[in-house]
Write an enzyme that holds these catalytic residues in place. Structure first.
Site, PDB file in Angstrom:
ATOM      1  CB  SER A  20      -0.897   0.014   1.246  1.00  0.00           C
ATOM      2  OG  SER A  20      -1.525   1.270   1.345  1.00  0.00           O
ATOM      3  CB  THR A  66      -7.633  -1.977   1.919  1.00  0.00           C
ATOM      4  OG1 THR A  66      -7.610  -2.219   0.516  1.00  0.00           O
ATOM      5  CG2 THR A  66      -6.559  -2.812   2.600  1.00  0.00           C
ATOM      6  CE  LYS A  70     -11.772  -0.852   0.161  1.00  0.00           C
ATOM      7  NZ  LYS A  70     -11.687  -0.247  -1.160  1.00  0.00           N
ATOM      8  CG  ASP A 106     -12.651   3.364  -2.132  1.00  0.00           C
ATOM      9  OD1 ASP A 106     -11.582   3.988  -2.010  1.00  0.00           O
ATOM     10  OD2 ASP A 106     -12.776   2.162  -1.835  1.00  0.00           O
ATOM     11  N   GLY A 132     -17.035  -5.697  -7.872  1.00  0.00           N
ATOM     12  CA  GLY A 132     -16.620  -5.764  -6.474  1.00  0.00           C
ATOM     13  C   GLY A 132     -16.752  -4.401  -5.808  1.00  0.00           C
ATOM     14  CB  THR A 156     -19.294 -13.744 -10.916  1.00  0.00           C
ATOM     15  OG1 THR A 156     -17.997 -14.324 -10.874  1.00  0.00           O
ATOM     16  CG2 THR A 156     -20.294 -14.649 -10.235  1.00  0.00           C
TER      17      THR A 156
HETATM   18  P1  NAP Z   1     -12.874  -7.008  -5.300  1.00  0.00           P
HETATM   19  O1  NAP Z   1     -14.024  -6.522  -4.489  1.00  0.00           O
HETATM   20  O2  NAP Z   1     -12.137  -8.239  -4.898  1.00  0.00           O
HETATM   21  O3  NAP Z   1     -13.426  -7.220  -6.813  1.00  0.00           O
HETATM   22  C1  NAP Z   1     -12.612  -7.759  -7.815  1.00  0.00           C
HETATM   23  C2  NAP Z   1     -13.322  -7.720  -9.161  1.00  0.00           C
HETATM   24  O4  NAP Z   1     -12.417  -8.157 -10.167  1.00  0.00           O
HETATM   25  C3  NAP Z   1     -14.553  -8.617  -9.245  1.00  0.00           C
HETATM   26  O5  NAP Z   1     -15.515  -8.041 -10.075  1.00  0.00           O
HETATM   27  C4  NAP Z   1     -13.961  -9.885  -9.905  1.00  0.00           C
HETATM   28  O6  NAP Z   1     -14.913 -10.631 -10.631  1.00  0.00           O
HETATM   29  C5  NAP Z   1     -12.994  -9.246 -10.883  1.00  0.00           C
HETATM   30  N1  NAP Z   1     -11.926 -10.179 -11.264  1.00  0.00           N
HETATM   31  C6  NAP Z   1     -10.963 -10.695 -10.460  1.00  0.00           C
HETATM   32  N2  NAP Z   1     -10.154 -11.499 -11.167  1.00  0.00           N
HETATM   33  C7  NAP Z   1     -10.631 -11.516 -12.450  1.00  0.00           C
HETATM   34  C8  NAP Z   1     -10.237 -12.157 -13.644  1.00  0.00           C
HETATM   35  N3  NAP Z   1      -9.176 -12.999 -13.664  1.00  0.00           N
HETATM   36  N4  NAP Z   1     -10.939 -11.935 -14.779  1.00  0.00           N
HETATM   37  C9  NAP Z   1     -12.010 -11.093 -14.757  1.00  0.00           C
HETATM   38  N5  NAP Z   1     -12.439 -10.454 -13.653  1.00  0.00           N
HETATM   39  C10 NAP Z   1     -11.757 -10.647 -12.506  1.00  0.00           C
HETATM   40  O7  NAP Z   1     -11.751  -5.894  -5.429  1.00  0.00           O
HETATM   41  P2  NAP Z   1     -11.953  -4.295  -5.454  1.00  0.00           P
HETATM   42  O8  NAP Z   1     -11.732  -3.745  -4.109  1.00  0.00           O
HETATM   43  O9  NAP Z   1     -13.237  -3.985  -6.149  1.00  0.00           O
HETATM   44  O10 NAP Z   1     -10.693  -3.834  -6.336  1.00  0.00           O
HETATM   45  C11 NAP Z   1     -10.699  -3.996  -7.747  1.00  0.00           C
HETATM   46  C12 NAP Z   1      -9.538  -3.216  -8.343  1.00  0.00           C
HETATM   47  O11 NAP Z   1      -9.692  -1.828  -8.077  1.00  0.00           O
HETATM   48  C13 NAP Z   1      -8.181  -3.609  -7.754  1.00  0.00           C
HETATM   49  O12 NAP Z   1      -7.250  -3.606  -8.798  1.00  0.00           O
HETATM   50  C14 NAP Z   1      -7.871  -2.498  -6.784  1.00  0.00           C
HETATM   51  O13 NAP Z   1      -6.477  -2.275  -6.649  1.00  0.00           O
HETATM   52  C15 NAP Z   1      -8.521  -1.303  -7.481  1.00  0.00           C
HETATM   53  N6  NAP Z   1      -8.887  -0.247  -6.530  1.00  0.00           N
HETATM   54  C16 NAP Z   1      -8.323   0.960  -6.705  1.00  0.00           C
HETATM   55  C17 NAP Z   1      -8.638   1.995  -5.857  1.00  0.00           C
HETATM   56  C18 NAP Z   1      -8.003   3.337  -6.061  1.00  0.00           C
HETATM   57  O14 NAP Z   1      -8.073   4.171  -5.154  1.00  0.00           O
HETATM   58  N7  NAP Z   1      -7.413   3.581  -7.215  1.00  0.00           N
HETATM   59  C19 NAP Z   1      -9.553   1.793  -4.800  1.00  0.00           C
HETATM   60  C20 NAP Z   1     -10.131   0.544  -4.651  1.00  0.00           C
HETATM   61  C21 NAP Z   1      -9.776  -0.490  -5.524  1.00  0.00           C
HETATM   62  P3  NAP Z   1     -15.785 -11.798  -9.937  1.00  0.00           P
HETATM   63  O15 NAP Z   1     -16.980 -11.143  -9.320  1.00  0.00           O
HETATM   64  O16 NAP Z   1     -16.139 -12.697 -11.069  1.00  0.00           O
HETATM   65  O17 NAP Z   1     -14.876 -12.466  -8.922  1.00  0.00           O
END
Ligand code: NAP
Length: 277
Positions: A20, A66, A70, A106, A132, A156
């Site tokens: 992080s 994180t 969350k 966020d 997600g 999904t």
């Molecule tokens: P999360 O709740 O775990 O959600 C992950 C998402 O990615 C789900 O929709 C999942 O689909 C999909 N996914 C995972 N692996 C995949 C694959 N191989 N092929 C296709 N889809 C896939 O995580 P999150 O917190 O939403 O974070 C998602 C991204 O946003 C991360 O890269 C994180 O670093 C970034 N993020 C950035 C910020 C920022 O401030 N810039 C803030 C928060 C998050 P399924 O539902 O099918 O599992």
């Protein structure tokens, strides 16, 4: 300012937390603002998390939450903002009047990153990849910003449907796509990557940007110094693009305001982020 007996603990709770950038830019902000606080990343599993959150807040501390906690944080709060209720997620907590408060900055972070890239999203058509926590924040911010339509595509489909039901119960503006096929006929002002794809160099692109009929701009929520492979691909296609750095910065600036009730030194935070961890 060296930590002393009156220093406030601000902690990032999650797993993993080792990579992080929040400790780096938040401690730079604390020093610049002259607040007596220290920001630490604490890796914790689901059994340690509730005790840490309530304990840190109980001792006058605060923090961020994180992946993967969350959603689990929401029932632990005494006071949740409407944004937490809408998104079902909390990324920022603090204590006030002996009660644990939580917000999801966020949403504010995404809204600011979106404004920096395309301006206000009012009337825009957007495609969000993923369903997600980050996707929920993106869709909530786009709806709040009066986007005309938000299409959601996720590996999904059930998770995408749950997102749509939670954020747009009337089903008027959020549409879940069953596959990539309809994209050939769709044009978008903004395409957002809210999947985890792109964190690893070996990952495929979250979407072939030449598939939709039109892509006006690309916002990849994955953050990386100098941009991600997908934002580089967008640049090759002459599509304006940004990675998730601005969202990370702005969610952190909004959290700073919740913790200290004063404006965040945003440019100090930006410079710390640009300088790396
Ligand atoms: P999360 O709740 O775990 O959600 C992950 C998402 O990615 C789900 O929709 C999942 O689909 C999909 N996914 C995972 N692996 C995949 C694959 N191989 N092929 C296709 N889809 C896939 O995580 P999150 O917190 O939403 O974070 C998602 C991204 O946003 C991360 O890269 C994180 O670093 C970034 N993020 C950035 C910020 C920022 O401030 N810039 C803030 C928060 C998050 P399924 O539902 O099918 O599992």
């Amino acid at each position: 300012m060296h930590p002393g007996a009156g220093t406030r603990l601000v902690a990032l709770l999650g797993d993993p937390v080792a990579h992080s950038l929040s400790p780096h830019f938040q401690n730079a902000a604390f020093a610049a603002a002259g607040v007596d606080a220290v920001y630490l990343a604490l890796r914790c599993d689901g059994s340690a998390f509730p005790g840490l959150l309530r304990g840190i807040a109980g001792a006058g501390g605060a923090g961020n939450i994180t992946v993967p906690h969350k959603t689990a944080a929401v029932p632990l709060l005494d006071v949740a903002t409407p944004v937490v209720e809408r998104t079902g997620a909390c990324n920022t907590f603090w204590s006030e009047d002996g009660r644990v408060h939580g917000d999801n900055t966020d949403v504010e972070g995404f809204a600011a990153a979106c404004r920096a890239l395309i301006g206000a999203p009012a009337g825009a058509r957007a495609l969000v990849l993923g369903a997600g926590g980050a996707a929920r924040a993106a869709v909530a911010a786009l709806l709040e910003g009066r986007a005309d339509a938000v299409h959601v595509l996720n590996r999904t489909i059930e998770t995408a449907r749950a997102l749509a039901t939670a954020l747009d119960p009337g089903g008027r503006r959020v549409i879940v796509l069953p596959s990539r096929e309809p994209l050939r006929r769709e044009g978008y002002d903004l395409v957002v990557n809210a999947t985890s794809l792109g964190i690893d160099d070996a990952d495929p692109f979250p979407l072939d940007l030449e598939l939709p009929a039109r892509v006006g701009a690309v916002l990849d929520l994955v953050y990386r110094p100098g941009g991600t492979p997908w934002t580089a691909e967008a640049a090759r296609l002459r599509v304006p693009a940004a990675d998730g750095t601005e969202m990370l910065l702005q969610q952190g600036a909004a959290a700073f305001v919740r913790w200290f009730d004063r404006a965040a030194p945003v440019e100090v935070m930006r410079a710390a982020l640009a300088g790396g961890g």
